[in-house]
Design an enzyme around this catalytic site. Structure first.
Site, mmCIF file in Angstrom:
data_model
loop_
_atom_site.group_PDB
_atom_site.id
_atom_site.type_symbol
_atom_site.label_atom_id
_atom_site.label_comp_id
_atom_site.label_asym_id
_atom_site.label_seq_id
_atom_site.Cartn_x
_atom_site.Cartn_y
_atom_site.Cartn_z
ATOM 1 N N CYS A 159 11.533 -13.485 -16.651
ATOM 2 C CA CYS A 159 11.580 -13.949 -18.143
ATOM 3 C C CYS A 159 12.929 -14.223 -18.633
ATOM 4 O O CYS A 159 12.974 -15.096 -19.417
ATOM 5 C CB CYS A 159 10.709 -13.102 -18.732
ATOM 6 S SG CYS A 159 11.681 -11.285 -18.910
ATOM 7 N N HIS A 161 11.409 -7.411 -22.395
ATOM 8 C CA HIS A 161 10.887 -8.757 -22.214
ATOM 9 C C HIS A 161 11.710 -9.714 -22.883
ATOM 10 O O HIS A 161 12.233 -9.321 -23.734
ATOM 11 C CB HIS A 161 9.495 -9.156 -22.490
ATOM 12 C CG HIS A 161 8.860 -10.238 -22.155
ATOM 13 N ND1 HIS A 161 8.656 -10.819 -20.915
ATOM 14 C CD2 HIS A 161 8.023 -11.101 -22.965
ATOM 15 C CE1 HIS A 161 8.217 -12.028 -20.803
ATOM 16 N NE2 HIS A 161 7.465 -12.092 -22.118
#
Length: 496
Positions: A177, A309
């Protein structure tokens, strides 16, 4: 366009959901031979044997296709529930989340997404943001060096302004990510300031970053460092494979864009919004387990858990009290890969950096044309927002060219408030008598000497006029809308 060079289709090449070619009559398939259509008549024996097979096949189809399933990109087989109990368990879990959200007064809805089938361990493999040592201290030293813009727009959404953000990417089962969010920021700047629609290679970042970050996690600055020292290459030259341990390839690759540096941005809401005026920003957050099933609405989850994230911040909406993000879990998650995340939720925006470009580029100019003016005694103020990824607005030159009544001239526009990346410029013109027409345009030159103008085009200019409001009404009446005929009374409008 071949599939391997089409940015909208590059993720589909290995999709096992694509149905295989159907056999033709007489074609060998292992030990079986397909010999054409079934006989027109079946005896009772054959029919008795066929019915259980058809029922079993129908049950298999019904339990196997209630939701889309994305293939992992690390070589492991796709996980797909194969029985009705697993299907029922997933829908029960989604229903329970929605009951909890409704009871708690939340404003988002859970649903079956392209990653809902993943178990907790598989889902957490996607969360690859790993904050490096020293980042906390670096942001603790962050100080504001600019006057904030006091009247930021209430809504801002880069999806509505550049085509470079229309497709949400898919990182597969790799925890990359961080590379996708960084690539999104670079692609966004290219779309804004050069008009290019770039699709950059995240695999190049995985293979060649100096910190040895990989599918187990990483940080956006590793991508920035690679792009500063070597440059970024196109996806078509090095397609995404979600693989670790590959040799860094440079032979035959051509950098298409690079950057000069990156700068930390405060996680304060107005600081992030002001930075967003210049382009999308890669940011970090904590993705909770229920984020896996986000379908629509304004996501919210209490807590301040550690960062895990990375996403791309593309806008905000004060009416919804939410940020707009682009994720990297494919278009079958959220709203075609996008989501609204509430302000002050999930530590979104922590450790944000903005990219500083070293490319020669025009300024981006934003201006709302003046409406009809009515105060004949007040000077006319014209304001414009200018942004740059080069961080040198203090060296930019903006000039207002105007034609007001019989007067024609040019005046410099001075910076008011903002920073080196986004600032408002203004110029004042003398008051005009009633009925005067005003025509104007703005010319700008960046620190690198690149010219731009607003409105764009050789023949277009902004226009306004000094008018007097004589009467206004919505023509509402109990029996319908009415208006006096000419000469029978003023119904409303402007005059001079």
């Amino acid at each position: 366009m071949p599939p391997e060079t089409d940015p909208q289709r590059r993720r589909l090449a290995k999709d096992p959901r694509t149905p295989p070619p159907q056999p033709r009559a007489g074609e060998d398939r292992g030990h079986l031979r397909f010999r054409g259509p079934f006989p027109s008549r079946l005896d009772s024996h054959a029919l008795g044997r066929l019915i259980p097979v058809l029922i079993a096949g129908l049950l298999l189809i019904l339990t196997a296709v209630p939701w889309p399933v994305r293939p992992p990109r690390d070589g492991t087989p796709a996980v797909r529930p194969t029985d009705a109990a697993a299907v029922a368990a997933l829908h029960t879990r989604i229903a329970e989340i929605n009951r909890r959200l409704e009871a708690g007064g939340f404003h988002w809805v859970a649903g079956v997404t392209g990653i809902s089938h993943l178990d907790r361990q598989q889902f957490r493999r996607l969360l690859g943001a790993r904050v490096p040592p020293g980042e906390l201290a670096r942001f603790a030293r962050l100080t504001a060096d600019a006057t904030p813009l006091p009247d930021l727009p209430s809504c801002w959404d880069w999806r509505e302004q550049i085509r470079a953000l229309q497709g949400a990417p898919d990182q597969g089962s790799c925890g990359s990510c961080w590379a996708f969010s960084a690539a999104g920021a670079m692609e966004g700047l290219a779309g804004i300031y050069t008009g290019q629609i770039l699709d950059l290679s995240e695999q190049h970042v995985l293979d060649c970053n100096e910190e040895a970050y990989d599918c187990a996690g990483g940080w956006m600055t590793a991508a920035y460092r690679l792009w500063r020292d070597w440059g970024a290459v196109r996806e078509a030259e090095l397609p995404y494979a979600a693989e670790d341990g590959r040799e860094c390839q440079t032979q035959g690759l051509t950098p298409v864009v690079s950057l000069a540096d990156w700068e930390a941005v405060s996680a304060h809401r107005t600081a992030l919004q002001q930075a967003l005026l210049g382009g999308p920003i890669a940011v970090a957050m904590h993705a909770y387990d229920d984020f896996q099933h986000y379908e629509r609405g304004i996501y919210w989850h209490a807590g301040s858990d550690a960062i895990n994230h990375a996403v791309l911040l593309v806008g905000w909406d004060d009416h919804r009290q939410a940020w707009i993000i682009r994720n990297s879990w494919g278009t079958d998650w959220g709203d075609a890969g996008y989501a609204y995340v509430g302000y002050d939720c999930c530590r979104l925006g922590t450790y944000a950096h903005r990219i500083v470009w070293n490319e020669a580029h025009p300024l981006r100019l934003v201006h709302e044309p003046l409406p009809p003016l009515s105060d004949v005694d007040a000077p006319i103020e014209i304001r414009i927002l200018a942004t740059t990824p080069g961080g040198a607005l203090s060296e930019a030159e903006l000039v207002l060219h105007f034609e007001a009544g019989e007067e024609v001239g040019s005046v410099p526009m001075a910076p008011e408030e903002g920073d080196r990346f986004a600032a408002r410029f203004s110029a004042a013109l003398p008051a005009l008598p009633l009925g005067s027409a005003l025509r104007y345009e703005i010319e700008a030159r960046s620190a690198a000497g690149v010219a731009s103008a607003l409105p764009a085009g050789d023949d277009s200019v902004f226009q306004s006029r000094m008018l007097r409001l004589v009467y206004t009404t919505d023509f509402a009446a109990p029996g319908g809308w009415t208006a006096e005929p000419p000469g029978g009374g003023a119904a409303g409008g402007w005059a001079w």
